[in-house]
Design a protein around this motif. Structure first.
Motif, PDB file in Angstrom:
ATOM      1  N   GLU A  14       0.840  -1.188   0.000  1.00 41.85           N
ATOM      2  CA  GLU A  14       0.000   0.000   0.000  1.00 41.85           C
ATOM      3  C   GLU A  14       0.874   1.237   0.000  1.00 41.85           C
ATOM      4  O   GLU A  14       2.032   1.221   0.452  1.00 41.85           O
ATOM      5  CB  GLU A  14      -0.921   0.025   1.221  1.00 41.85           C
ATOM      6  CG  GLU A  14      -1.935  -1.094   1.260  1.00 41.85           C
ATOM      7  CD  GLU A  14      -2.774  -1.077   2.518  1.00 41.85           C
ATOM      8  OE1 GLU A  14      -3.901  -1.592   2.487  1.00 41.85           O
ATOM      9  OE2 GLU A  14      -2.294  -0.517   3.535  1.00 41.85           O
ATOM     10  N   GLY A  15       0.322   2.327  -0.500  1.00 37.89           N
ATOM     11  CA  GLY A  15       0.979   3.614  -0.442  1.00 37.89           C
ATOM     12  C   GLY A  15       0.462   4.404   0.747  1.00 37.89           C
ATOM     13  O   GLY A  15      -0.737   4.700   0.829  1.00 37.89           O
ATOM     14  N   ILE A  16       1.363   4.735   1.704  1.00 42.10           N
ATOM     15  CA  ILE A  16       0.989   5.459   2.921  1.00 42.10           C
ATOM     16  C   ILE A  16       1.243   6.949   2.679  1.00 42.10           C
ATOM     17  O   ILE A  16       2.396   7.358   2.464  1.00 42.10           O
ATOM     18  CB  ILE A  16       1.776   4.949   4.136  1.00 42.10           C
ATOM     19  CG1 ILE A  16       1.668   3.427   4.249  1.00 42.10           C
ATOM     20  CG2 ILE A  16       1.287   5.630   5.397  1.00 42.10           C
ATOM     21  CD1 ILE A  16       0.263   2.910   4.411  1.00 42.10           C
ATOM     22  N   ILE A  17       0.197   7.735   2.759  1.00 46.49           N
ATOM     23  CA  ILE A  17       0.289   9.177   2.519  1.00 46.49           C
ATOM     24  C   ILE A  17       0.440   9.865   3.868  1.00 46.49           C
ATOM     25  O   ILE A  17      -0.371   9.662   4.785  1.00 46.49           O
ATOM     26  CB  ILE A  17      -0.954   9.689   1.774  1.00 46.49           C
ATOM     27  CG1 ILE A  17      -1.102   8.946   0.442  1.00 46.49           C
ATOM     28  CG2 ILE A  17      -0.860  11.191   1.547  1.00 46.49           C
ATOM     29  CD1 ILE A  17      -2.410   9.227  -0.255  1.00 46.49           C
ATOM     30  N   SER A  18       1.495  10.677   4.006  1.00 48.66           N
ATOM     31  CA  SER A  18       1.775  11.392   5.252  1.00 48.66           C
ATOM     32  C   SER A  18       1.891  12.884   4.969  1.00 48.66           C
ATOM     33  O   SER A  18       2.011  13.323   3.815  1.00 48.66           O
ATOM     34  CB  SER A  18       3.060  10.878   5.891  1.00 48.66           C
ATOM     35  OG  SER A  18       4.160  11.030   5.015  1.00 48.66           O
ATOM     36  N   LEU A  19       1.905  13.639   6.070  1.00 46.10           N
ATOM     37  CA  LEU A  19       1.899  15.101   5.986  1.00 46.10           C
ATOM     38  C   LEU A  19       3.319  15.617   6.212  1.00 46.10           C
ATOM     39  O   LEU A  19       3.961  15.288   7.210  1.00 46.10           O
ATOM     40  CB  LEU A  19       0.940  15.674   7.029  1.00 46.10           C
ATOM     41  CG  LEU A  19       0.529  17.135   6.885  1.00 46.10           C
ATOM     42  CD1 LEU A  19      -0.215  17.348   5.578  1.00 46.10           C
ATOM     43  CD2 LEU A  19      -0.359  17.542   8.064  1.00 46.10           C
ATOM     44  N   LYS A  20       3.814  16.422   5.266  1.00 49.37           N
ATOM     45  CA  LYS A  20       5.149  17.001   5.379  1.00 49.37           C
ATOM     46  C   LYS A  20       5.120  18.383   6.025  1.00 49.37           C
ATOM     47  O   LYS A  20       6.045  18.751   6.754  1.00 49.37           O
ATOM     48  CB  LYS A  20       5.806  17.097   4.003  1.00 49.37           C
ATOM     49  CG  LYS A  20       6.121  15.755   3.379  1.00 49.37           C
ATOM     50  CD  LYS A  20       6.543  15.895   1.924  1.00 49.37           C
ATOM     51  CE  LYS A  20       7.755  16.767   1.747  1.00 49.37           C
ATOM     52  NZ  LYS A  20       8.184  16.830   0.326  1.00 49.37           N
ATOM     53  N   LYS A  21       4.075  19.136   5.785  1.00 45.00           N
ATOM     54  CA  LYS A  21       3.943  20.486   6.326  1.00 45.00           C
ATOM     55  C   LYS A  21       2.536  20.645   6.895  1.00 45.00           C
ATOM     56  O   LYS A  21       1.618  19.950   6.476  1.00 45.00           O
ATOM     57  CB  LYS A  21       4.196  21.540   5.244  1.00 45.00           C
ATOM     58  CG  LYS A  21       5.619  21.527   4.700  1.00 45.00           C
ATOM     59  CD  LYS A  21       5.801  22.612   3.650  1.00 45.00           C
ATOM     60  CE  LYS A  21       7.225  22.618   3.113  1.00 45.00           C
ATOM     61  NZ  LYS A  21       7.416  23.681   2.078  1.00 45.00           N
ATOM     62  N   PRO A  22       2.353  21.559   7.859  1.00 49.12           N
ATOM     63  CA  PRO A  22       1.023  21.728   8.452  1.00 49.12           C
ATOM     64  C   PRO A  22       0.024  22.292   7.442  1.00 49.12           C
ATOM     65  O   PRO A  22       0.369  23.046   6.522  1.00 49.12           O
ATOM     66  CB  PRO A  22       1.277  22.698   9.613  1.00 49.12           C
ATOM     67  CG  PRO A  22       2.536  23.404   9.253  1.00 49.12           C
ATOM     68  CD  PRO A  22       3.365  22.433   8.484  1.00 49.12           C
ATOM     69  N   LEU A  23      -1.223  21.929   7.636  1.00 45.69           N
ATOM     70  CA  LEU A  23      -2.311  22.405   6.781  1.00 45.69           C
ATOM     71  C   LEU A  23      -2.974  23.621   7.404  1.00 45.69           C
ATOM     72  O   LEU A  23      -2.993  23.772   8.634  1.00 45.69           O
ATOM     73  CB  LEU A  23      -3.342  21.290   6.579  1.00 45.69           C
ATOM     74  CG  LEU A  23      -2.841  19.998   5.917  1.00 45.69           C
ATOM     75  CD1 LEU A  23      -3.945  18.960   5.881  1.00 45.69           C
ATOM     76  CD2 LEU A  23      -2.321  20.280   4.521  1.00 45.69           C
ATOM     77  N   ASN A  24      -3.534  24.459   6.551  1.00 50.06           N
ATOM     78  CA  ASN A  24      -4.247  25.646   7.012  1.00 50.06           C
ATOM     79  C   ASN A  24      -5.475  25.814   6.126  1.00 50.06           C
ATOM     80  O   ASN A  24      -5.375  26.157   4.938  1.00 50.06           O
ATOM     81  CB  ASN A  24      -3.352  26.882   6.937  1.00 50.06           C
ATOM     82  CG  ASN A  24      -3.954  28.064   7.677  1.00 50.06           C
ATOM     83  OD1 ASN A  24      -5.170  28.169   7.824  1.00 50.06           O
ATOM     84  ND2 ASN A  24      -3.105  28.950   8.156  1.00 50.06           N
ATOM     85  N   TYR A  25      -6.603  25.552   6.714  1.00 52.29           N
ATOM     86  CA  TYR A  25      -7.849  25.617   5.951  1.00 52.29           C
ATOM     87  C   TYR A  25      -8.108  27.023   5.437  1.00 52.29           C
ATOM     88  O   TYR A  25      -8.653  27.202   4.336  1.00 52.29           O
ATOM     89  CB  TYR A  25      -9.003  25.140   6.840  1.00 52.29           C
ATOM     90  CG  TYR A  25     -10.363  25.326   6.213  1.00 52.29           C
ATOM     91  CD1 TYR A  25     -10.849  24.398   5.289  1.00 52.29           C
ATOM     92  CD2 TYR A  25     -11.163  26.415   6.548  1.00 52.29           C
ATOM     93  CE1 TYR A  25     -12.099  24.567   4.709  1.00 52.29           C
ATOM     94  CE2 TYR A  25     -12.412  26.592   5.972  1.00 52.29           C
ATOM     95  CZ  TYR A  25     -12.878  25.660   5.052  1.00 52.29           C
ATOM     96  OH  TYR A  25     -14.114  25.837   4.483  1.00 52.29           O
ATOM     97  N   GLU A  26      -7.734  28.016   6.229  1.00 54.41           N
ATOM     98  CA  GLU A  26      -8.002  29.389   5.833  1.00 54.41           C
ATOM     99  C   GLU A  26      -7.148  29.807   4.628  1.00 54.41           C
ATOM    100  O   GLU A  26      -7.521  30.728   3.891  1.00 54.41           O
ATOM    101  CB  GLU A  26      -7.739  30.329   7.002  1.00 54.41           C
ATOM    102  CG  GLU A  26      -8.800  30.261   8.103  1.00 54.41           C
ATOM    103  CD  GLU A  26      -8.730  28.966   8.914  1.00 54.41           C
ATOM    104  OE1 GLU A  26      -9.778  28.531   9.428  1.00 54.41           O
ATOM    105  OE2 GLU A  26      -7.615  28.397   9.008  1.00 54.41           O
TER     106      GLU A  26
END
Length: 751
Positions: free
Chosen positions: A286-298
């Motif tokens: 499987e391909g595991i998708i991870s977060l490299k930088k924080p997200l900002n909805y705004e």
């Protein structure tokens, strides 16, 4: 009987074998050989005479697996000595004789009684002998012959290792076991079973056959690329997801197995390639998708990722079929989350001067609500219960002010934690560290680093440095060092000592007078030293050095100094000190004498009538009490002349006087206390009138009147009395034994 030579009998045996092959075992018979028979070769050059013998036989044959009801006939033994009258007896021995093979001892016929198996044993070696039946004499010597078991087709072909398991790579070329179909695909069918038959006798009628099974498994080759089940995927990720955590999975399908099914995932392009990362899970592919930088909805509400899945192990034989990789699109939707307030900086550093007034502004911290609602933020400083509150913060503006006057010398740094929380949702909060540095002001004057004990010798010369002094300042380097040393204003004219600055924050005390110093004239000099620092404003302090004049050796070693200096500083001379010490000693002697007389003074025993418990007095010896002054007459030990008088016991007068002692007493000049004690001890040991003199003492005083009245004599215990002794229980503890004694007597009398 003579034995035929081997060279002559071999052609005969070959002929017999051929005849038996043609006619079968049923036509086997014995062969009679006449005596003196001669064999000639085809080209005879000489005559050979065989050894004479009366009977011979060749090799016998018998068919295996005989199933008839009667024993199978093998052959016949016959001797020339047999005239047919039954006088010759045939004996058969060897392998199977009597059990498998039997012989008619009269006719010599041999039969097989059991069915034989050539595969178990192919031949039997036996021995035959002809003897006279009546005399048991050997008519023929014992001879050896062989019975061979002829083979029949009774075993079908067998595959010893079947069933067989065979693996053949799919798409293989022609081999020993050929494929019936071209390009057999493992993904379509993986397992096959093939039955193989083997026949003997070249497949002719009557032959036997055997079969086995071959299980064929097609092994995998990398002939299939990975495929994503969908061309478009969608993933929801909240903006509060932590950096480095897995936020989703994606998987491609590969029909191959093992290493051929391994897939490597890559993000090839898209606007989220810098925000997201993908790694391959080798176990689940499987391909595991991870977060490299924080997200900002705004700031950004969704991202698009193009993901590639490829085979890392490609087989070049099938590269012409198609590309061994596949693509799909992943759309990441960022979810809005009510977030905690964010500070403009993760930590703050602020400065404030010491001694600032209470309420002085130190600095400002700011935080804002990252959500679109932009809620108001409230600030508070987190203090523990035991921690002093040196600062406060404005809950609305975040302005930090002093709560107390600060002293840099006590605490140069302060670290506080400021918490920001949303006004509408106080549970959402964040923290920031604020480090406050207290700046120095010149509020501490310099002073000497220690108490200096300065000494000047009487023979010191002018210009000699007698001490080097150093100053310290509690302020920091900007307001402290660069000290300047000088003398007080009253010593500027013709001083005995001077101060020289060394320009390294130290100064030297130097002698300036040429005359000599004497401790008799003046023992101590006081030198005021003025010290100034390099701060702004300039601070000055004055310290006094005490310089003692001492007697020194030529090499400068001090002889006497500190005692005189101490006395001089105290204002006392040596004579005055001696007088004080004598007075103290005399006072101590008086106190000791007073205490001694106080202890040796004897006071009369007073018994209070109010508290009968005071009648019990503890003595450390066995004397006669306060009024028994003659209990221990120590003068008898100290006065040798008084020791000559013999003293009797005062409690009991002996009826028979002691015989006079004839010991020679030492003279008064030579007597000592040890000899006197030894003498009295010897007299006491020779006294026959009673125990030693000092073993019993007489008490002349019996105390004052007791509330219990006159104590009855000892013999009163045996007399009857109506007196009630129950009151003894109420007396002091000293009469407890008496109460128990009279209580027992009273109980015996009543019973």
């Amino acid at each position: 009987m003579k034995v035929m030579s081997t060279s002559c009998i071999c052609p005969v045996l070959m002929c017999l074998c051929f005849v038996q092959r043609c006619y079968g075992a049923s036509h086997q018979s014995s062969i009679k050989v006449t005596r003196n028979q001669t064999k000639h070769a085809a080209v005879e050059t000489e005559v050979h005479h065989r050894p004479k013998r009366g009977w011979v036989w060749n090799q016998f044959f018998v068919l295996e697996e005989h199933l008839g009801p009667d024993p199978q006939y093998v052959g016949k033994l016959h001797s020339n000595s047999d005239k047919g009258d039954g006088s010759v007896k045939y004996i058969l021995t060897g392998e199977g004789a009597g059990r498998i093979f039997i012989i008619d001892d009269t006719t010599g016929d041999i039969h097989a009684t059991t069915s034989l198996d050539r595969e178990q044993k192919s031949q039997y070696v036996l021995h035959a002998q002809a003897i006279d039946r009546w005399t048991n004499e050997a008519l023929e010597p014992e001879s050896e012959f062989i019975i061979k078991v002829q083979d029949i087709n009774d075993n079908a072909p067998e595959f010893s290792d079947g069933p067989f398991v065979v693996t053949v790579p799919e798409m293989s070329d022609v081999g020993v076991i050929r494929t019936a179909l071209p390009n057999m695909d493992r993904e379509a069918r993986e397992h096959y079973s093939v039955v193989i038959q083997a026949k003997d006798m070249a497949g002719q009628v009557g032959g036997l056959s055997g079969s086995t099974t071959v299980n064929i498994t097609l092994t995998d080759v990398n002939d299939n690329p990975p495929r994503f089940p969908q061309r478009h995927y969608q993933l929801y990720v909240p903006e509060s997801a932590q950096v480095g955590t897995a936020v989703g999975k994606i998987k491609a399908i590969d029909a191959d197995t093992g290493l051929n099914a391994d897939i490597k995932y890559l993000i090839v392009n898209g606007d989220g390639a810098e925000i997201f990362d993908i790694a391959t899970d080798g176990d689940n592919r499987e391909g595991i998708i991870s977060l490299k930088k924080p997200l900002n909805y705004e700031k950004k509400k969704h991202y698009t990722l193009n993901i590639e899945g490829r085979n890392p192990h490609v087989d070049d034989r099938f590269s012409h079929l198609e590309l061994f990789k596949d693509y799909t699109t992943l759309k990441v939707i960022v979810g809005d989350v009510d977030e905690s307030p964010l500070f403009t900086l993760p930590s703050y550093i602020m400065d404030v001067y010491e001694n600032s007034k209470i309420g002085t502004l130190v600095g400002l911290v700011t935080a804002h609500d990252p959500d679109s609602a932009n809620s108001l933020v409230r600030y508070v400083i987190e203090y523990s219960e035991v921690e002093d509150q040196y600062f406060n913060i404005d809950a609305n503006t975040g302005a930090i002010r002093t709560e107390k006057v600060l002293d840099r010398e006590e605490m140069p740094w302060y670290s506080i934690t400021v918490t920001a929380a949303e006004a509408e949702n106080p549970s959402l909060l964040s923290n920031a560290t604020v480090d406050i540095r207290v700046l120095d002001v010149n509020d501490n004057a310099p002073e000497l680093a220690q108490e200096y004990d300065v000494v000047v010798c009487e023979n010191a010369k002018e210009g000699k440095i007698i001490e080097t002094i150093r100053a310290v300042d509690q302020d920091d380097s900007a307001n402290g060092p660069r000290f300047h040393f000088s003398l007080g204003d009253d010593l500027l004219i013709n001083p005995n000592f001077t101060i020289q600055n060394n320009e390294d924050n130290t100064a030297s005390v130097v002698i300036t007078r040429q005359r000599k110093f004497t401790h008799r004239a003046k023992k101590v000099y006081y030198l005021p030293v003025v010290i100034s620092d390099g701060g702004n404003p300039l601070l000055i302090s004055t310290s006094t050095l005490t310089i003692s004049v001492c007697s020194c050796e030529i090499d400068g070693q001090i002889q006497t100094c500190h005692a005189d200096a101490f006395l001089s500083s105290a204002g006392l001379s040596t004579g005055a000190l001696i007088a004080i010490l004598l007075c103290v000693i005399i006072l101590l002697v008086i106190v000791v004498l007073f205490v001694t007389l106080r202890r040796s003074r004897k006071e009369p025993l007073k018994v209070s009538e109010e508290d009968i418990r005071e009648n019990i007095v503890t003595y450390d010896d066995e004397g006669g009490g306060e009024q028994d002054t003659e209990a221990f007459d120590i003068t008898a030990l100290r006065n040798p002349s008084a020791a000559e008088d013999f003293k009797y016991r005062r409690d009991v007068r002996p009826e028979v006087f002691q015989t006079s002692r004839h010991q020679i007493l030492p003279s008064f000049d030579s007597i000592n206390i040890q000899d006197c004690i030894k003498l009295r001890l010897a007299e006491a040991n020779l006294d026959t009138s009673g125990p030693p003199y000092d073993s019993l003492q007489t008490y002349a005083f019996e105390g004052h009147r007791s509330e219990a009245g006159t104590v009855s004599p000892i013999d009163s215990l045996t007399t009857n009395s109506d007196k009630d002794f129950n009151d003894l229980d109420d007396w002091a503890p000293a009469f407890q034994k008496l109460a128990e004694l009279y209580g027992e007597i009273e109980s015996e009398r009543t019973t």
